[in-house]
Design an enzyme around this catalytic site. Structure first.
Site, short mmCIF file in Angstrom:
data_model
loop_
_atom_site.label_atom_id
_atom_site.label_comp_id
_atom_site.label_asym_id
_atom_site.label_seq_id
_atom_site.Cartn_x
_atom_site.Cartn_y
_atom_site.Cartn_z
CB CYS A 186 -81.36 63.38 19.86
SG CYS A 186 -82.71 63.13 18.68
CD GLN A 230 -78.66 65.20 20.36
OE1 GLN A 230 -79.40 66.16 20.41
NE2 GLN A 230 -78.45 64.40 21.39
CG HIS A 259 -78.55 67.75 15.83
ND1 HIS A 259 -78.03 68.97 16.24
CD2 HIS A 259 -79.60 67.49 16.68
CE1 HIS A 259 -78.72 69.41 17.27
NE2 HIS A 259 -79.67 68.54 17.55
NE ARG A 267 -77.04 68.95 21.96
CZ ARG A 267 -78.06 69.45 21.25
NH1 ARG A 267 -79.24 68.87 21.32
NH2 ARG A 267 -77.89 70.50 20.46
CG ASP A 308 -84.38 61.40 16.17
OD1 ASP A 308 -85.23 61.88 16.96
OD2 ASP A 308 -83.80 62.09 15.30
NE ARG A 342 -82.47 73.09 15.94
CZ ARG A 342 -82.85 72.23 16.87
NH1 ARG A 342 -84.12 72.12 17.20
NH2 ARG A 342 -81.96 71.48 17.49
N1 CP Z 1 -82.09 67.25 20.64
C1 CP Z 1 -82.36 68.51 20.25
O1 CP Z 1 -81.66 69.11 19.41
O2 CP Z 1 -83.42 69.07 20.87
P1 CP Z 1 -84.10 70.46 20.50
O3 CP Z 1 -84.77 70.28 19.17
O4 CP Z 1 -85.06 70.72 21.62
O5 CP Z 1 -83.03 71.51 20.41
N1 NVA Z 2 -84.37 64.16 13.77
C1 NVA Z 2 -85.01 65.15 14.60
C2 NVA Z 2 -84.07 65.59 15.66
C3 NVA Z 2 -84.60 66.63 16.60
C4 NVA Z 2 -83.60 67.06 17.62
C5 NVA Z 2 -85.46 66.32 13.75
O1 NVA Z 2 -84.69 66.75 12.88
O2 NVA Z 2 -86.57 66.81 13.95
#
Ligand code: CP
Ligand code: NVA
Length: 305
Positions: free
Chosen positions: A261, A131, A128, A289, A221, A101
């Site tokens: 998400c 997701q 993502h 997930r 989101d 990440r």
């Molecule tokens: N939806 C998602 O990726 O959540 P986190 O940021 O908690 O991993």
């Molecule tokens: N769009 C959001 C998703 C988090 C899971 C972000 O990138 O923060």
């Protein structure tokens, strides 16, 4: 060696295969069975940003499969002590796969370029994919089919939206996205999506009602993603008309589900009434997930049930 940077890396047949593994493993999980498909395998989780779902669902899922998850945070000196190339070359000598990440998508791509093991994107500013796989799997469970159904996105044209648009194109779903003009994808971004998902039926609009009217799933989101915190107030003003509330859900198809998400900023992109209401499937999405990622890992590391 397979990598998962974006859903452009998967064909529709591979997605169907991963869903079949996911379904099998999810059914066994519900029966209390844990199939050790990855005994002795070690998977590193390298995270530059916070995470609940991605981190914990990977760690738990890897445990179910008989593997070891190794969480790597800032103490590795990632991005600071040595080049990304050296970091990736060395780390991949120790582990069988790497979930990353990162703030910048290019970081994950560069690691994959130099790693001697598979690399999975666990969220970047660009996408993502894990997701989106879980979300499409969730819609498949709920609606029974994906092909010909519409996913309606309301809000920021962000990383999650981009992954879902690509995924919809791969599985034959239509994707309608409503965002303020200034936040819509550029022509180049749309061309990139269409290049990798040539069958995608994509509609871009500024009208939230248009996005939800044919949708079997209404998705939103946060308006400011991780890394955009300084834009939070401006975005709250710019997206004010894009809240998913009861009035907007009333314009969707009967039986449409609400998806997010998570984490959500309640009272901004979605009201409590909708996210806690009977149409909301956000907890099922989050649960999936783990199942979808187990499917991805089993497929990627060549150990299918
Ligand atoms: N939806 C998602 O990726 O959540 P986190 O940021 O908690 O991993
Ligand atoms: N769009 C959001 C998703 C988090 C899971 C972000 O990138 O923060």
């Amino acid at each position: 060696m397979k990598h998962l940077m974006t859903l452009a890396d998967l064909t529709d047949t591979e997605i169907a295969h991963i869903f079949a593994i996911t379904e099998d493993l999810k059914m066994k999980f519900a029966q209390g069975l844990r199939e050790p498909l990855l005994p002795g395998r070690v998977i590193a989780l390298l995270f530059e940003k916070p995470s609940l779902r991605t981190r914990v669902s990977f760690e738990a899922g890897i445990g179910h499969l008989g593997g070891t998850a190794m969480f790597l945070g800032a103490d590795t000196g990632f991005g600071k002590r040595e080049s990304l190339a050296d970091f990736g070359r060395v780390l991949s000598q120790y582990v069988d796969a790497l979930v990353v990440r990162a703030f910048r998508h290019t970081t994950v791509c560069e690691l994959a370029e130099h790693a001697a093991c598979s690399v999975i994107n666990g969220l970047t500013d660009f996408g993502h994919p894990c997701q989106a796989m879980a979300d499409l799997y969730t819609i498949r469970e709920l609606v029974g089919k994906l092909k010909g159904s519409t996913l309606g996105w309301v809000g920021d044209a962000n990383n999650v939206a981009r992954s879902l648009a690509l995924g919809c194109g791969k599985v034959g779903m239509d994707f309608v996205i409503a965002s303020p003009k200034a936040y819509q994808w550029s022509e180049d971004e749309i061309a990139w999506i269409q290049q990798h998902a040539p069958n995608l039926n994509l509609t871009v609009t500024t009208d939230p009602v248009e996005a939800v009217s044919d949708a079997v799933a209404v998705y939103t989101d946060v308006w400011a993603s991780m890394g955009q915190e300084s834009e939070q107030q401006q975005r709250a003003r710019d997206f004010a008309a894009y809240q998913v509330n009861a009035q907007l859900m009333a314009r969707a198809q009967k039986g449409a589900v609400f998806m997010h998400c998570l984490p959500a900023r309640r009272g901004e992109e979605v009201t409590d009434e909708v996210i806690d209401g009977s149409q909301s499937v956000v907890v099922q999405q989050a649960a999936n997930r783990m199942h979808a990622q187990k499917g991805i890992l089993a497929w990627m590391l060549g150990k299918t049930p």
